[in-house]
Design an enzyme around this catalytic site. Structure first.
Site, short mmCIF file in Angstrom:
data_model
loop_
_atom_site.label_atom_id
_atom_site.label_comp_id
_atom_site.label_asym_id
_atom_site.label_seq_id
_atom_site.Cartn_x
_atom_site.Cartn_y
_atom_site.Cartn_z
N ASP A 44 15.69 64.40 35.29
CA ASP A 44 16.61 63.30 35.03
C ASP A 44 16.63 63.05 33.54
OD1 ASP A 44 13.90 61.69 35.03
OD2 ASP A 44 15.42 60.37 34.15
N PHE B 49 7.76 53.40 32.73
CA PHE B 49 8.25 53.88 31.43
C PHE B 49 9.00 52.80 30.68
CE2 PHE B 49 9.26 56.78 28.20
CZ PHE B 49 10.57 56.54 27.83
N GLY C 14 5.20 61.39 30.86
CA GLY C 14 4.62 61.30 29.54
C GLY C 14 5.06 62.37 28.57
N CYS D 236 35.59 74.53 31.75
CA CYS D 236 35.13 73.47 32.65
C CYS D 236 36.18 73.11 33.68
CB CYS D 236 34.77 72.22 31.83
SG CYS D 236 34.11 70.86 32.83
N CYS E 188 36.22 70.24 35.45
CA CYS E 188 36.26 68.81 35.75
C CYS E 188 37.65 68.25 35.55
CB CYS E 188 35.24 68.03 34.91
SG CYS E 188 35.75 67.63 33.23
N ASP F 148 2.68 54.30 36.75
CA ASP F 148 1.76 55.01 35.86
C ASP F 148 1.79 54.39 34.47
OD1 ASP F 148 3.86 57.75 34.63
OD2 ASP F 148 4.42 55.75 35.36
N CYS G 103 38.82 67.95 31.80
CA CYS G 103 39.25 69.19 31.13
C CYS G 103 40.50 69.77 31.77
CB CYS G 103 38.11 70.20 31.13
SG CYS G 103 36.71 69.63 30.12
N HIS H 175 32.93 64.17 32.15
CA HIS H 175 32.80 65.55 31.69
C HIS H 175 31.35 65.96 31.47
CE1 HIS H 175 33.11 69.32 29.65
NE2 HIS H 175 32.30 68.81 28.71
N GLN I 23 -0.23 62.81 34.15
CA GLN I 23 -0.26 62.43 32.73
C GLN I 23 -1.27 63.31 32.00
OE1 GLN I 23 1.77 60.47 31.09
NE2 GLN I 23 2.84 59.37 32.72
N GLY J 132 9.26 51.70 36.92
CA GLY J 132 9.28 50.64 35.92
C GLY J 132 8.27 50.90 34.83
N ASP K 29 12.57 55.09 39.60
CA ASP K 29 11.33 55.20 38.84
C ASP K 29 10.54 53.93 39.09
OD1 ASP K 29 12.54 54.26 35.50
OD2 ASP K 29 12.78 53.32 37.46
#
Lengths: 397, 397
Positions: free
Chosen positions: A301, A95, A251, A339, A341, A145, A344, A370, A224, A93, A91
């Site tokens: 994300d 935010f 945003g 699951c 993983c 932004d 689990c 998990h 935005q 920076g 990103d």
């Protein structure tokens, strides 16, 4: 050649495909785990690979402070620094600096802020954010932004949007002039053993064969406009006019009601090019990522799976589990019977509960493994649903 | 049948062999990592297996407090609780209670102490320590002893030794009467999936085929006697008279000079049976474990590799590395060029330094993985040296 989205199947508004990046392919729609300081907290890179993570997000603001951009650049960029040879996104920076509240001051030039670590003064501008992200060398980087605060009246939302657009122009200009400086082609330091060179997969041979030749990073623009659909449409149109290989919706998830988030996402998506990746930033719960993927978002994300894990809040196919609860103290069953993983497959709820209640490091590690698997499996389900076409029920978690 | 030490090679005083336990074989001499609360901090069981760990130590005192013995017993013992199907050893709680200083009060009956967590009052006796360790179900359990403080005058050292001997008799009596209560044979709970049963490897089939039939835990006696060689000899002889399948040397590394530790160890070893395992508790540095293995010790445990790791102190073939130091900030080389662990094969010193300096969880994990590998590789070298016979230089780290 930077990135390319190959759409391979559609279903309603949803698209399934492959995002081709300089550091590998990414199946979309995709959820990107957050590795803030070049590490997904407690989870080593080999485990991330085993979980099926194809792209990570790292935070420019945090890396700028520690270890610092020069260190990462000297090491040949983030990939080599953290030994991750799959795709990466940073990103800008913007935010994080927005989140620092009183410690920051916005001007036309950029944002003056103070480090949350030691109060030292710093300045981030569109150009600086580009310079930093080029030095970090992620495959996809983000325009610097202004994340509009919530709530914001019409005048404020417009002013903020306009600032973001002016900054986007400056980002693109700087990026086009300097993108060749990405440190991917740095020669292999002789200090590494030949075995390490193999493992790091950035062998001198590859570099001299022009492994990175012609490949560059991709800079995405960010839409935005606050919570005003018309402003959002205008922001989308004018960002597309500047021209980027991909677009993010920023945003959002800044305190607004969920229904409003959904409205803005869905209306904004209508104005983004269908043949380019659409990235919804900072979202969401398992239900939300499935929902937005079905709406046509390609990338998302969120810190939620990792942060919730560290607080013992685990997502399962049977609902949320707060593992610290006494009810699990002698529960021999697996955390999530559905699951696959390693957690689990091996450990009981009783053990996980003990680890968390005893403040053991392993609790952080296993909980995170998990939750990440749950998020990745959710997206894999959605991709499967998209590719399956008519007949299958949409996956709802 | 509980445990058996097969000595397969000797070299001077050193012995290399196989310790056969109900939960698997252990190559000796062996270093046992400490998993205090049923977890080696930050390192999951699959990674421990990958590192080659064949036996873990867990702390009775800590498990007694969290999660509590009933929970572990209900879960079928520590192995099933933490999903570790290799060998396990528990200490008796004696040392931890000794370490609590002002919070404890020793009497003939046992030790009254207060929990370090919440100050609640508790009492540990030889019988109670046996009951607890039977409930935990480790393959090897330790007699409840009094760890003599340092320094201690002759009278005090003798009194303490005599108490330990009386407690050893009580431990053995209780153990012989109750060892059949070890929870290994507990039926498989129906809540687990068949896949989990396979993974946990305690399937109903195995139990009904009498997997644990005839197998019990082994109770080791502990030699005390302070820093007096004659007292130590007497303690050894009288502990052997009581009769145990293995013997530990306790009450060392309590502040005495290293040379004194060595003297006591070497003189005490002369009085322990050569055909039974000899366990030196709470030792030591890489140099020390190699040295004592060469002197004839078969088993050792110490928090040093794991605790030092969490403080960024890493053992390497080139000496100790304090990874937080600025000098490593841009060091692209591997932590230890001679190490085959996943950390050294993949990550640079710069990255490890960044993780530690940024207080990242992954620093704890990776540092611990490396230090454990270093210790295990050290012992593997010693075993190889013993088996090689004349000609090879003793491994000195």
């Amino acid at each position: 050649m930077s990135i390319q989205l190959q759409i391979e199947a559609t279903r309603g508004s949803a698209r399934a495909g492959t995002l081709i990046t300089p550091h590998g392919e990414v199946e979309t729609p995709v959820f990107m785990p957050v590795g803030t300081l070049a590490s997904v907290k407690g989870v080593s890179q080999d485990v991330l690979e085993e979980l099926g993570v194809q792209i990570l997000l790292s935070n420019t603001y945090h890396l700028y402070l520690r270890p610092g951009i020069e260190t990462v650049r000297q090491m040949g960029g983030l990939h080599r620094f953290m030994s991750w040879d799959r795709a990466m996104l940073t990103d800008s920076g913007g935010f994080q600096v927005f989140s620092l509240n009183d410690l920051r001051k916005v001007s036309e030039e950029g944002v003056a802020f103070r480090s949350h670590l030691d109060g030292s003064p710093h300045f981030l501008s569109p150009e600086k954010a580009m310079e930093i992200q080029i030095g970090l060398g992620a495959d996809i980087i983000m325009a610097f932004d202004e994340c509009t605060e919530y709530p914001a009246d019409a005048q404020r939302a417009r002013a903020s949007m306009e600032l973001t657009l002016r900054w986007a122009e400056r980002c693109k200009k700087y990026f086009e002039e300097h993108k060749g400086e990405v440190p991917w082609g740095s020669s292999q330091p002789s200090a590494l053993s030949s075995q390490q060179k193999q493992v790091l997969r950035f062998a001198q041979d590859d570099n001299s064969k022009g492994h990175w030749k012609g490949q560059t990073q991709a800079l995405f623009g960010i839409v935005q406009g606050g919570m005003d659909a018309a402003l959002r449409r205008e922001s989308a149109g004018r960002t597309i006019d500047i021209g980027f290989p991909g677009y993010a919706i920023g945003g959002l998830s800044v305190g607004e009601p969920r229904e409003l988030t959904r409205d803005i996402v869905e209306s904004t998506l209508e104005h983004l090019p269908s043949d380019q990746p659409r990235y919804l930033m900072g979202v969401g719960t398992p239900e939300e990522i499935a929902q937005y993927a079905q709406s046509g978002v390609d990338m998302m994300d969120c810190v939620l799976p990792t942060r919730a894990a560290r607080h013992g809040l685990l997502f399962t196919s049977e609902g949320k589990v707060s593992i610290k609860q006494a009810r699990y103290a002698q529960d021999e069953s697996a955390l999530d019977p559905a699951c696959d993983c390693r957690v689990c497959q091996r450990y009981s709820r009783a053990y996980l509960r003990h680890l968390y209640a005893s403040n053991e490091l392993l609790a952080q590690v296993l909980n995170t493994v998990h939750n990440l698997r749950f998020y990745l499996a959710t997206m894999r389900s959605v991709r499967g649903w998209i590719r399956a076409g008519r007949g299958a029920t949409p996956p709802v978690c």
